[in-house]
Write a protein that holds these residues in place. Structure first.
Motif, PDB file in Angstrom:
ATOM      1  N   VAL A 172      16.816   9.277  -3.543  1.00 30.89           N
ATOM      2  CA  VAL A 172      16.490  10.602  -4.077  1.00 30.89           C
ATOM      3  C   VAL A 172      15.460  11.287  -3.194  1.00 30.89           C
ATOM      4  CG1 VAL A 172      15.259  11.757  -5.954  1.00 30.89           C
ATOM      5  CG2 VAL A 172      17.120  10.213  -6.475  1.00 30.89           C
ATOM      6  N   VAL A 173      14.498  10.510  -2.720  1.00 30.80           N
ATOM      7  CA  VAL A 173      13.435  11.070  -1.876  1.00 30.80           C
ATOM      8  C   VAL A 173      14.029  11.745  -0.651  1.00 30.80           C
ATOM      9  CG1 VAL A 173      11.412  10.519  -0.502  1.00 30.80           C
ATOM     10  CG2 VAL A 173      11.777   9.368  -2.682  1.00 30.80           C
ATOM     11  N   GLY A 174      14.896  11.039   0.050  1.00 30.40           N
ATOM     12  CA  GLY A 174      15.469  11.602   1.271  1.00 30.40           C
ATOM     13  C   GLY A 174      16.384  12.779   1.018  1.00 30.40           C
ATOM     14  N   PHE A 175      17.110  12.758  -0.096  1.00 29.54           N
ATOM     15  CA  PHE A 175      18.084  13.811  -0.359  1.00 29.54           C
ATOM     16  C   PHE A 175      17.441  15.106  -0.837  1.00 29.54           C
ATOM     17  CE2 PHE A 175      21.459  10.365  -1.235  1.00 29.54           C
ATOM     18  CZ  PHE A 175      21.750  10.308   0.125  1.00 29.54           C
ATOM     19  N   VAL A 176      16.393  15.018  -1.647  1.00 31.80           N
ATOM     20  CA  VAL A 176      15.789  16.244  -2.195  1.00 31.80           C
ATOM     21  C   VAL A 176      14.637  16.752  -1.348  1.00 31.80           C
ATOM     22  CG1 VAL A 176      16.393  15.494  -4.515  1.00 31.80           C
ATOM     23  CG2 VAL A 176      14.077  15.113  -3.691  1.00 31.80           C
ATOM     24  N   LEU A 177      14.203  15.969  -0.358  1.00 30.09           N
ATOM     25  CA  LEU A 177      13.036  16.355   0.428  1.00 30.09           C
ATOM     26  C   LEU A 177      13.195  17.723   1.086  1.00 30.09           C
ATOM     27  CD1 LEU A 177      10.257  15.467   1.411  1.00 30.09           C
ATOM     28  CD2 LEU A 177      11.357  14.319   3.324  1.00 30.09           C
ATOM     29  N   PRO A 178      14.277  17.991   1.839  1.00 27.26           N
ATOM     30  CA  PRO A 178      14.385  19.322   2.468  1.00 27.26           C
ATOM     31  C   PRO A 178      14.517  20.439   1.430  1.00 27.26           C
ATOM     32  CG  PRO A 178      15.894  17.736   3.471  1.00 27.26           C
ATOM     33  CD  PRO A 178      15.394  17.115   2.214  1.00 27.26           C
ATOM     34  N   SER A 179      15.295  20.192   0.379  1.00 23.16           N
ATOM     35  CA  SER A 179      15.535  21.233  -0.615  1.00 23.16           C
ATOM     36  C   SER A 179      14.272  21.549  -1.406  1.00 23.16           C
ATOM     37  CB  SER A 179      16.645  20.789  -1.576  1.00 23.16           C
ATOM     38  OG  SER A 179      17.800  20.417  -0.865  1.00 23.16           O
ATOM     39  N   ALA A 180      13.552  20.502  -1.841  1.00 24.40           N
ATOM     40  CA  ALA A 180      12.348  20.722  -2.639  1.00 24.40           C
ATOM     41  C   ALA A 180      11.277  21.441  -1.839  1.00 24.40           C
ATOM     42  CB  ALA A 180      11.819  19.380  -3.153  1.00 24.40           C
ATOM     43  N   VAL A 324      18.222  15.663  -9.566  1.00 23.28           N
ATOM     44  CA  VAL A 324      17.121  14.793  -9.989  1.00 23.28           C
ATOM     45  C   VAL A 324      17.328  14.315 -11.424  1.00 23.28           C
ATOM     46  CG1 VAL A 324      14.652  14.714 -10.451  1.00 23.28           C
ATOM     47  CG2 VAL A 324      15.476  15.784  -8.354  1.00 23.28           C
ATOM     48  N   VAL A 325      17.782  15.219 -12.309  1.00 24.22           N
ATOM     49  CA  VAL A 325      18.038  14.836 -13.698  1.00 24.22           C
ATOM     50  C   VAL A 325      19.155  13.799 -13.780  1.00 24.22           C
ATOM     51  CG1 VAL A 325      18.825  15.677 -15.943  1.00 24.22           C
ATOM     52  CG2 VAL A 325      17.207  17.027 -14.614  1.00 24.22           C
ATOM     53  N   VAL A 326      20.228  14.022 -13.041  1.00 28.90           N
ATOM     54  CA  VAL A 326      21.360  13.094 -13.067  1.00 28.90           C
ATOM     55  C   VAL A 326      20.945  11.718 -12.555  1.00 28.90           C
ATOM     56  CG1 VAL A 326      23.631  12.638 -12.060  1.00 28.90           C
ATOM     57  CG2 VAL A 326      23.077  14.918 -12.901  1.00 28.90           C
ATOM     58  N   CYS A 327      20.059  11.691 -11.573  1.00 26.93           N
ATOM     59  CA  CYS A 327      19.631  10.413 -11.005  1.00 26.93           C
ATOM     60  C   CYS A 327      18.717   9.633 -11.946  1.00 26.93           C
ATOM     61  CB  CYS A 327      18.915  10.640  -9.672  1.00 26.93           C
ATOM     62  SG  CYS A 327      20.047  11.072  -8.334  1.00 26.93           S
ATOM     63  N   ALA A 328      18.193  10.275 -12.983  1.00 29.49           N
ATOM     64  CA  ALA A 328      17.361   9.565 -13.953  1.00 29.49           C
ATOM     65  C   ALA A 328      18.183   8.868 -15.029  1.00 29.49           C
ATOM     66  CB  ALA A 328      16.374  10.540 -14.612  1.00 29.49           C
ATOM     67  N   LEU A 329      19.477   9.121 -15.079  1.00 30.79           N
ATOM     68  CA  LEU A 329      20.316   8.545 -16.133  1.00 30.79           C
ATOM     69  C   LEU A 329      20.398   7.011 -16.082  1.00 30.79           C
ATOM     70  CD1 LEU A 329      23.224  11.164 -16.295  1.00 30.79           C
ATOM     71  CD2 LEU A 329      21.215  10.965 -17.758  1.00 30.79           C
ATOM     72  N   PRO A 330      20.575   6.374 -14.914  1.00 33.38           N
ATOM     73  CA  PRO A 330      20.606   4.900 -14.912  1.00 33.38           C
ATOM     74  C   PRO A 330      19.334   4.282 -15.476  1.00 33.38           C
ATOM     75  CG  PRO A 330      21.424   5.747 -12.823  1.00 33.38           C
ATOM     76  CD  PRO A 330      20.864   6.913 -13.565  1.00 33.38           C
ATOM     77  N   CYS A 331      18.199   4.901 -15.226  1.00 36.95           N
ATOM     78  CA  CYS A 331      16.933   4.382 -15.750  1.00 36.95           C
ATOM     79  C   CYS A 331      16.906   4.461 -17.274  1.00 36.95           C
ATOM     80  CB  CYS A 331      15.768   5.160 -15.149  1.00 36.95           C
ATOM     81  SG  CYS A 331      14.153   4.601 -15.695  1.00 36.95           S
TER      82      CYS A 331
END
Length: 729
Positions: A172-180, A324-331
């Motif tokens: 998640v860090v690498g994927f959202v870094l440029p966008s965020a 980011v929300v979707v990636c919190a689902l497994p947790c």
């Protein structure tokens, strides 16, 4: 008269002596009966089902006392008839003389166990170590009796979701870094902080939660750290400020940092020796599944700019926030599933909770037997060895203290306990293993994460060079009364003159105007990404709802008699400018899929060829494969090298997880694993910084650096002790 008194006195003395003798004889008889009864009870409670060669002797001792019955009436007399046993005295008791068989002050009776209070700490620790060795052998047999079945598979998928969350968090860090950073208008001087802060949180979390799991339990710590990760990950998708966003991601990383050390410790403690290596390797696949999940979701969600909404100009919810929300689902799923799972029985035995451990082991046995269709099979274990519990001197907090001081005091106490347990990882006999494991973890992580960052950046650099080579250059152009309502991309306009032109509802991507003049022009609903006006002149120009501001009017640009209305505030988010967005996510997706064959091979061969052989040779082969990067001159070749490297290195990761779990005893397993995983995150940060700074400069340094650390770490890994045939200490 004197003679009569003398005779009466003599009779009284003689009678008193007779009474004392009878009382003494009766007391001796009572002590004998108590000893016999205690011996019988001890024999009944003895547990030696694990010593097959002594079964006959065990059966003989387990019976009741078979000697001649004691004559309860022997030695009785009229003088003692009806006398209360509790009131029995013996000759000299009133003088404070101890009974026979009882130690006097400062003495220890021969043949009697010494009280713990009279032993030094070294003796107590020696006894505890002997108890732990006996427990390890007994626990292995108990787990074999419980069998491998439904319970282990339920725990497997539950812990797999937690491990999957860790893999998602890393990517998640690498994927959202440029966008965020673009969405929150982060200046170039502060870019990159997101990745470093998240890894810092994961590093501290791994050490803290790993140590806490050895003190309060695996399940409880895992529930807390996963809940923390899920809550702050979900919250981070809604915050607008970059500082608060960094804080939420750091706390989220702190929570998920405890997942890896706790998950492997937890699962290993319910597996039999012959199943441990294989099933821990299968569990590692969930980390790969987390990577695939993150890559697929990023590929499907982030580039879609239409997946967003806004509430005015102050609140923007773009597609990367949906990701980011979707990636919190497994947790979230992992937290829900963990509430139905019990604590590790091995941990309960370690801290002296026999009954709780026995109940969980019985639950494991009954669950597996019912799944096999054998519900009538009885759990035959009655007593389990408990290691000697050594009391620790703990400073007590005053009851009158306020809540804040109590919380601070509790935190200090827990941190001190973790530190003390961590220091034990550098005591004999695990000191050498800790140092070797630290080296292997650091080198493998440094090479893996460093190259994982370097590969995509090199691919993007190659794409950027190719993109720049296709730029269109327009010079000395003159355009009048023309309407631009289409996209301008990858262009340079030099010495141009634009008169009465309209730029309406259009986008500029990587467009640069140099030494150009705009006279009486109209700009409306214009988005300019990566576009600049260098040394240009605007005369009588009208701007409405555009993002053209001082940051894009550079190099001496002049604005004369021009008007700006309703200018767009903040950084405008669009993924149309990211020509490589789909490609980057797809490359990561392919690199993750390449891990699948290595995962399957390592799981099937872990118990056959051994952990150390797989660890050492996998790292050495990964280091050798780095030299093929010399031939990576195109995107397709670099992608092929990435897949090869990932496929070879995954076996090293799987075997290293198994070896780390098996080398540490139960009371230090979470602490030792957490320390190694913290070093892993530190190496990841260093690898990202060092390899990222070399992109586009040279190939020689990254290749030689990665190869040397991987080969060196592999050679150290071969020096670790083989744990394939060991019980879990």
């Amino acid at each position: 008269m004197d003679d009569t008194d003398r005779d009466n006195r003599t009779s009284l003395v003689r009678g008193a002596k007779d009474l004392a003798k009878e009382a003494k004889r009766h007391a001796t008889k009572k002590v004998g009966k108590v000893v016999d009864r205690t011996s019988d009870e001890y024999a009944l409670r003895s547990y030696s089902r694990f010593q097959d060669e002594e079964e006959d002797d065990y059966t003989q001792h387990q019976g009741n006392y078979t000697g001649p019955p004691a004559n309860d009436e022997e030695g009785s007399s009229d003088a003692t008839e009806g006398h209360d046993d509790e009131d029995e005295i013996y000759e000299g008791e009133y003088q404070g003389i101890p009974k026979d068989g009882q130690p006097r002050d400062g003495q220890v009776a021969l043949g009697q166990p010494v009280a713990d209070g009279m032993k030094d700490r070294r003796e107590l620790e020696t006894e505890r170590q002997a108890d732990e060795e006996e427990l390890a052998q007994q626990y292995e047999l108990i787990i074999q009796e419980c069998g491998h079945g439904r319970f282990q598979w339920q725990l497997f998928f539950t812990l797999g979701l937690a491990l999957m969350s860790d893999g998602v968090e890393v990517f998640v860090v690498g994927f959202v870094l440029p966008s965020a950073e673009t969405d929150m208008c982060v200046p170039d001087s502060k870019t990159g902080w997101l990745g470093s802060v998240v890894y810092l949180g994961m590093m501290v979390g791994a050490f803290f939660w790993g140590g806490m799991s050895d003190k309060v339990g695996r399940r409880q710590c895992l529930l807390i750290c996963m809940s923390m990760n899920g809550f702050f990950a979900f919250l981070s998708s809604f915050v607008q400020g970059y500082g608060f966003f960094l804080f939420c991601r750091m706390i989220s990383g702190f929570g998920i940092g405890g997942a890896v050390p706790i998950v492997f410790s937890y699962f290993a403690e319910v597996l039999a020796r012959e199943k441990r290596g294989e099933h821990l390797s299968w569990l590692c696949m969930f980390w790969m599944i987390g990577e695939i999940y993150a890559s697929a979701m990023a590929w499907a969600i982030i580039p879609h700019y239409g997946w967003s909404f806004s509430m005015g100009s102050a609140y923007q919810f773009h597609s990367w926030r949906v990701f980011v929300v979707v990636c919190a689902l497994p947790c979230v799923c992992a937290v829900v599933a963990l509430t139905f799972m019990p604590e590790s029985p091995r941990f309960y035995l370690e801290v002296g909770k026999h009954d709780e451990a026995w109940m969980i082991l019985k639950q494991i046995h009954d669950t597996n037997m019912r799944a096999r269709g054998q519900p009538e099979k009885v759990f035959t274990v009655n007593r389990i060895k408990i290691p000697k519990q050594i009391d620790e001197l703990v400073e007590m907090e005053s009851e009158s203290a306020n809540v804040v001081s109590k919380v601070i005091f509790r935190m200090k106490t827990e941190l001190f306990g973790i530190w003390v347990n961590f220091q034990k990882c550098f005591n004999y006999p695990v000191k050498d293993n800790t140092v070797k494991l630290a080296i292997v973890w650091f080198t493998l992580s440094f090479g893996y994460y460093g190259l994982s960052v370097w590969f995509p950046d090199v691919i993007k650099h190659l794409q950027a060079d190719d993109y720049a080579s296709k730029v269109k250059v327009h010079t000395n152009e003159r355009i009048e009364d023309f309407t631009f309502n289409f996209t301008l991309e990858n262009q340079i306009h030099s010495n141009g003159l634009f008169i009465h032109d309209s730029f309406v509802n259009m986008k500029m991507k990587s467009v640069t105007f140099i030494d150009s003049t705009f006279r009486d022009c109209h700009f409306e609903d214009v988005s300019s990404v990566g576009s600049f006006f260098r040394n240009c002149t605007f005369i009588g120009t009208f701007f409405y709802n555009t993002d053209i501001d001082d940051s894009k009017l550079i190099g001496g640009t002049e604005v004369i008699n021009s008007t700006f209305y309703h200018n767009k505030t903040g950084c405008q988010m669009t993924f149309d400018d990211d020509y490589s967005a789909y490609w980057v996510y797809f490359v990561n997706f392919l690199g993750t899929l390449a891990v699948l064959p290595g995962n399957i091979v390592s799981a099937l061969l872990m118990d056959k060829i051994g952990r150390l052989s797989m660890l050492g040779f996998s790292m050495i082969l990964s280091g050798i494969s780095c030299f093929f990067l010399w031939f990576g001159t195109s995107e397709s070749m670099m992608i092929g090298m990435l897949c090869l490297y990932n496929g070879l290195s995954i076996s090293a990761w799987n075997s290293l997880d198994v070896v780390t779990v098996e080398l540490y005893p139960t009371d230090r397993r979470g602490t030792g694993f957490g320390f190694c995983n913290a070093l892993c995150k530190l190496a990841a940060v260093l690898g990202n910084l060092i390899f990222g700074s070399l992109v586009g400069i040279t190939k020689a340094i990254p290749i030689l650096l990665a190869s040397s650390v991987l080969v060196g770490g592999g050679l150290v890994g071969l020096r670790l002790p083989d744990t394939r045939s060991n019980v879990l200490m």
